[in-house]
Scaffold this motif. Structure first.
Motif, PDB file in Angstrom:
ATOM      1  N   SER A  75      51.995  22.912  32.758  1.00 28.42           N
ATOM      2  CA  SER A  75      52.981  21.944  32.228  1.00 28.42           C
ATOM      3  C   SER A  75      52.834  20.595  32.929  1.00 28.42           C
ATOM      4  O   SER A  75      52.966  19.525  32.285  1.00 28.42           O
ATOM      5  CB  SER A  75      54.401  22.483  32.427  1.00 28.42           C
ATOM      6  N   LEU A  76      52.565  20.664  34.263  1.00 27.73           N
ATOM      7  CA  LEU A  76      52.395  19.433  35.027  1.00 27.73           C
ATOM      8  C   LEU A  76      51.192  18.625  34.528  1.00 27.73           C
ATOM      9  O   LEU A  76      51.262  17.381  34.381  1.00 27.73           O
ATOM     10  CB  LEU A  76      52.231  19.773  36.510  1.00 27.73           C
ATOM     11  N   GLU A  77      50.101  19.333  34.249  1.00 27.68           N
ATOM     12  CA  GLU A  77      48.900  18.619  33.761  1.00 27.68           C
ATOM     13  C   GLU A  77      49.164  17.980  32.407  1.00 27.68           C
ATOM     14  O   GLU A  77      48.780  16.815  32.157  1.00 27.68           O
ATOM     15  CB  GLU A  77      47.742  19.607  33.680  1.00 27.68           C
ATOM     16  N   ARG A  78      49.836  18.704  31.483  1.00 30.19           N
ATOM     17  CA  ARG A  78      50.105  18.139  30.154  1.00 30.19           C
ATOM     18  C   ARG A  78      51.061  16.939  30.263  1.00 30.19           C
ATOM     19  O   ARG A  78      50.865  15.903  29.611  1.00 30.19           O
ATOM     20  CB  ARG A  78      50.711  19.223  29.246  1.00 30.19           C
ATOM     21  N   ALA A  79      52.100  17.087  31.108  1.00 27.58           N
ATOM     22  CA  ALA A  79      53.065  15.978  31.235  1.00 27.58           C
ATOM     23  C   ALA A  79      52.411  14.752  31.847  1.00 27.58           C
ATOM     24  O   ALA A  79      52.701  13.603  31.436  1.00 27.58           O
ATOM     25  CB  ALA A  79      54.244  16.434  32.104  1.00 27.58           C
ATOM     26  N   THR A  80      51.529  14.967  32.821  1.00 26.79           N
ATOM     27  CA  THR A  80      50.852  13.831  33.462  1.00 26.79           C
ATOM     28  C   THR A  80      49.968  13.104  32.451  1.00 26.79           C
ATOM     29  O   THR A  80      49.919  11.856  32.405  1.00 26.79           O
ATOM     30  CB  THR A  80      50.016  14.323  34.657  1.00 26.79           C
ATOM     31  N   ARG A  81      49.208  13.858  31.663  1.00 28.51           N
ATOM     32  CA  ARG A  81      48.341  13.250  30.656  1.00 28.51           C
ATOM     33  C   ARG A  81      49.182  12.464  29.633  1.00 28.51           C
ATOM     34  O   ARG A  81      48.796  11.355  29.211  1.00 28.51           O
ATOM     35  CB  ARG A  81      47.514  14.311  29.939  1.00 28.51           C
ATOM     36  N   GLN A  82      50.304  13.058  29.203  1.00 26.18           N
ATOM     37  CA  GLN A  82      51.164  12.359  28.238  1.00 26.18           C
ATOM     38  C   GLN A  82      51.757  11.072  28.834  1.00 26.18           C
ATOM     39  O   GLN A  82      51.871  10.046  28.168  1.00 26.18           O
ATOM     40  CB  GLN A  82      52.287  13.287  27.766  1.00 26.18           C
ATOM     41  N   SER A  90      61.403   9.361  31.737  1.00 25.69           N
ATOM     42  CA  SER A  90      61.820  10.775  31.706  1.00 25.69           C
ATOM     43  C   SER A  90      60.651  11.687  32.067  1.00 25.69           C
ATOM     44  O   SER A  90      60.814  12.696  32.769  1.00 25.69           O
ATOM     45  CB  SER A  90      62.366  11.134  30.323  1.00 25.69           C
ATOM     46  N   LEU A  91      59.472  11.322  31.607  1.00 25.33           N
ATOM     47  CA  LEU A  91      58.296  12.109  31.967  1.00 25.33           C
ATOM     48  C   LEU A  91      57.980  11.969  33.451  1.00 25.33           C
ATOM     49  O   LEU A  91      57.530  12.937  34.088  1.00 25.33           O
ATOM     50  CB  LEU A  91      57.081  11.668  31.142  1.00 25.33           C
ATOM     51  N   ASP A  92      58.249  10.794  34.019  1.00 29.44           N
ATOM     52  CA  ASP A  92      58.052  10.619  35.465  1.00 29.44           C
ATOM     53  C   ASP A  92      58.942  11.571  36.242  1.00 29.44           C
ATOM     54  O   ASP A  92      58.509  12.205  37.221  1.00 29.44           O
ATOM     55  CB  ASP A  92      58.362   9.168  35.865  1.00 29.44           C
ATOM     56  N   GLU A  93      60.191  11.648  35.805  1.00 24.99           N
ATOM     57  CA  GLU A  93      61.114  12.560  36.492  1.00 24.99           C
ATOM     58  C   GLU A  93      60.673  14.034  36.327  1.00 24.99           C
ATOM     59  O   GLU A  93      60.742  14.839  37.259  1.00 24.99           O
ATOM     60  CB  GLU A  93      62.524  12.386  35.935  1.00 24.99           C
ATOM     61  N   LEU A  94      60.199  14.356  35.097  1.00 25.34           N
ATOM     62  CA  LEU A  94      59.720  15.719  34.842  1.00 25.34           C
ATOM     63  C   LEU A  94      58.516  16.047  35.716  1.00 25.34           C
ATOM     64  O   LEU A  94      58.410  17.165  36.268  1.00 25.34           O
ATOM     65  CB  LEU A  94      59.378  15.867  33.352  1.00 25.34           C
ATOM     66  N   ILE A  95      57.621  15.075  35.860  1.00 26.23           N
ATOM     67  CA  ILE A  95      56.415  15.312  36.668  1.00 26.23           C
ATOM     68  C   ILE A  95      56.798  15.539  38.125  1.00 26.23           C
ATOM     69  O   ILE A  95      56.280  16.431  38.792  1.00 26.23           O
ATOM     70  CB  ILE A  95      55.452  14.118  36.523  1.00 26.23           C
ATOM     71  N   VAL A  96      57.749  14.740  38.631  1.00 27.92           N
ATOM     72  CA  VAL A  96      58.190  14.905  40.027  1.00 27.92           C
ATOM     73  C   VAL A  96      58.812  16.300  40.208  1.00 27.92           C
ATOM     74  O   VAL A  96      58.555  16.999  41.198  1.00 27.92           O
ATOM     75  CB  VAL A  96      59.195  13.813  40.398  1.00 27.92           C
ATOM     76  N   ASP A  97      59.638  16.725  39.229  1.00 29.65           N
ATOM     77  CA  ASP A  97      60.249  18.065  39.316  1.00 29.65           C
ATOM     78  C   ASP A  97      59.186  19.173  39.287  1.00 29.65           C
ATOM     79  O   ASP A  97      59.288  20.168  40.020  1.00 29.65           O
ATOM     80  CB  ASP A  97      61.236  18.250  38.168  1.00 29.65           C
ATOM     81  N   LYS A  98      58.181  19.018  38.450  1.00 31.89           N
ATOM     82  CA  LYS A  98      57.122  20.032  38.346  1.00 31.89           C
ATOM     83  C   LYS A  98      56.343  20.148  39.657  1.00 31.89           C
ATOM     84  O   LYS A  98      56.003  21.238  40.094  1.00 31.89           O
ATOM     85  CB  LYS A  98      56.173  19.701  37.193  1.00 31.89           C
ATOM     86  N   TRP A  99      56.035  18.965  40.266  1.00 35.31           N
ATOM     87  CA  TRP A  99      55.330  19.012  41.550  1.00 35.31           C
ATOM     88  C   TRP A  99      56.186  19.705  42.609  1.00 35.31           C
ATOM     89  O   TRP A  99      55.690  20.519  43.387  1.00 35.31           O
ATOM     90  CB  TRP A  99      54.982  17.583  42.030  1.00 35.31           C
TER      91      TRP A  99
END
Length: 489
Positions: A75-82, A90-99
């Motif tokens: 999920s982290l890889e897909r969100a980072t690419r997007q 919002s994706l930045d926050e999601l990426i930080v949460d995933k990490w």
């Protein structure tokens, strides 16, 4: 106080369990080692099953956490690419949460499996993720190749984790098999012990029963003075006491019978003597002349009185044998042969019969109960002559081998049927062939022989004599003439 304690202690020592108690004790004793092995095995099996359950639980939790980590990284890889394309907060926050979630999953894996090899793997994974986090988040690099080391390391750890799970399961199965084999080996090793304990119980009971059988055999042979002391269970001791009571009763009956026989035979001899004297007076015509018919009647009466006297003499001999305490004496068999030939002289002439002696004895006298030996030979020879046809012979063989005197008497009579051999030595028994003999006996002859042989501690056998008749074989322990001065060891 001391006397009371001593009495209780003595009662405890004399206590004997019954057969059921002995059986239960033997069963418990034989099952005790088996029970201990089963308890130890079940305890070890319970521990091994607990280890198995722990392994399965840990592997499940590790696999579950590792799969969650893989999903978070995907999920982290897909969100980072997007986010590289969309530049969304919002994706930045999601990426930080995933990490953050990924790093927490590594901490969780370390907590679940705190062993050296696992911690090393999780630390290497944390380093790879930390490097990728620095490059992608801190430095802001937008290069998809940075995810490749993470994916490759995750793939290697997936294979390693599967191999570790299989290794633990295989090792646990081997331990279970080893435990099972150990249990089976212990069971096989305990089977002889169980059989030994059970066999010991049976051997003990069998030994006591053989002792009782020996006592009963001696009672059947008339050994009334033996002391019956049976040991073992309470039932066997009680049975021994009952046998002792039976022995006393039989002894009393035997004494009464001997007394009766002695009195009866002596009482019969007095009127018999008067009858013999009277018939002699009549036969000699002292009281007056008699005709031929009267002479025939007197001859019949005389014959019956002779038979009656022989029966009384047999009864006296039988009674004397039963109460005899015969001592050893020196016996000259040459003199005994002459005496026996003289005893049967008139009968041999009357029936044209003969006695053939085959004597292989040494010239020296033997130390033996002479009267008993003489009675044995007289009774057997008389029996052989009675059942042998006129003109036939009775053969008597005498030999000495070491300390054993062997005497055999063979006749040419009708023989003894196989079914009668077990009865011919019983008192007053007369076989079927005796009915065909004119002068029937008292039925005590062979009984006197048997009693005499037993008195001499010998053995008596009867067998068929070819071509007809029977052969009686007696073996008696004696002191050889060369050793008679040394005594019996």
């Amino acid at each position: 106080m001391v006397a009371s304690f001593a009495k209780k202690y003595s009662a405890l020592l004399s206590w004997r369990p019954n057969l059921i108690g002995q059986f239960l004790f033997s069963t418990l004793l034989s099952l005790l080692p088996l029970s201990l092995v089963v308890i130890v095995f079940l305890n070890a099996l319970n521990k091994q099953l607990a280890v198995t359950q722990q392994i399965v639980s840990e592997n499940y939790q590790i696999t579950k956490s590792f799969n969650n980590l893989k999903q978070d990284l995907n999920s982290l890889e897909r969100a980072t690419r997007q986010n590289w394309v969309l530049k969304s907060e919002s994706l930045d926050e999601l990426i930080v949460d995933k990490w953050q979630s990924s790093l927490q999953s590594i901490d969780e894996l370390t907590f679940i499996s705190p062993t050296g090899e696992y911690i090393k793997q999780w630390q290497q994974l944390a380093q790879v993720l930390q490097l990728a986090h620095t490059q992608l988040v801190t430095e802001g690099q937008q290069d998809a190749q940075l995810f490749i080391p993470v994916s490759e390391f995750i793939a290697r750890q997936t294979v390693w984790l599967r191999d570790q799970n299989e290794l633990q399961i295989t090792k646990n199965q081997q331990q279970l098999k080893a435990l099972q084999s150990s249990f089976i080996n212990w069971l096989i090793a305990l089977i002889p012990l169980t059989l030994l304990v059970g066999g010991g119980f049976l051997w003990r009971i069998s030994g006591r029963l053989k002792g009782l059988t020996s006592v009963i055999d001696k009672l059947g042979q008339g050994h009334w003075q033996q002391k019956i002391a049976v040991q073992g269970s309470a039932e066997l001791v009680e049975l021994g006491n009952k046998l002792q009571w039976v022995q006393e009763q039989l002894h009393q009956l035997e004494q009464q019978k001997d007394t009766f026989l002695r009195h009866v035979t002596h009482e019969l001899k007095t009127p018999l003597a008067s009858m013999v004297e009277g018939t002699d007076l009549l036969a000699d015509e002292i009281v007056g002349p008699i005709n031929k018919e009267q002479q025939a009647v007197l001859a019949l009466i005389t014959q019956s009185m002779v038979r009656l006297r022989a029966m009384i003499d047999s009864l006296l001999s039988y009674n004397a044998i039963r109460s005899s305490k015969e001592d050893l004496s020196e016996l000259e068999f040459s003199q005994l042969i002459t005496k026996i030939n003289s005893h049967f002289e008139h009968r041999l002439v009357a029936r044209k019969q003969s006695l053939y002696w085959h004597c292989e004895l040494p010239d020296q006298p033997l130390e033996i109960a002479a009267e008993l030996v003489e009675m044995i030979l007289i009774q057997l020879i008389s029996n052989g002559l009675k059942f042998s046809p006129a003109g036939q012979a009775v053969n008597i063989a005498l030999s000495l081998a070491g300390r054993t005197l062997t005497m055999s008497v063979s006749d040419q009579g009708t023989g003894i049927k196989e079914q009668e051999k077990s009865h011919i030595f019983s008192a007053f028994y007369q076989g079927k062939n005796a009915k065909d003999v004119t002068a029937q006996g008292s039925g005590l002859g062979l009984t006197i022989v048997k009693e005499s042989v037993e008195q001499l501690m010998g053995t008596l056998h009867v067998e068929h004599n070819e071509p007809q008749g029977c052969r009686f074989i007696i073996q008696i322990p004696v002191i050889p003439p060369t050793n008679k001065n040394q005594g019996v060891n």
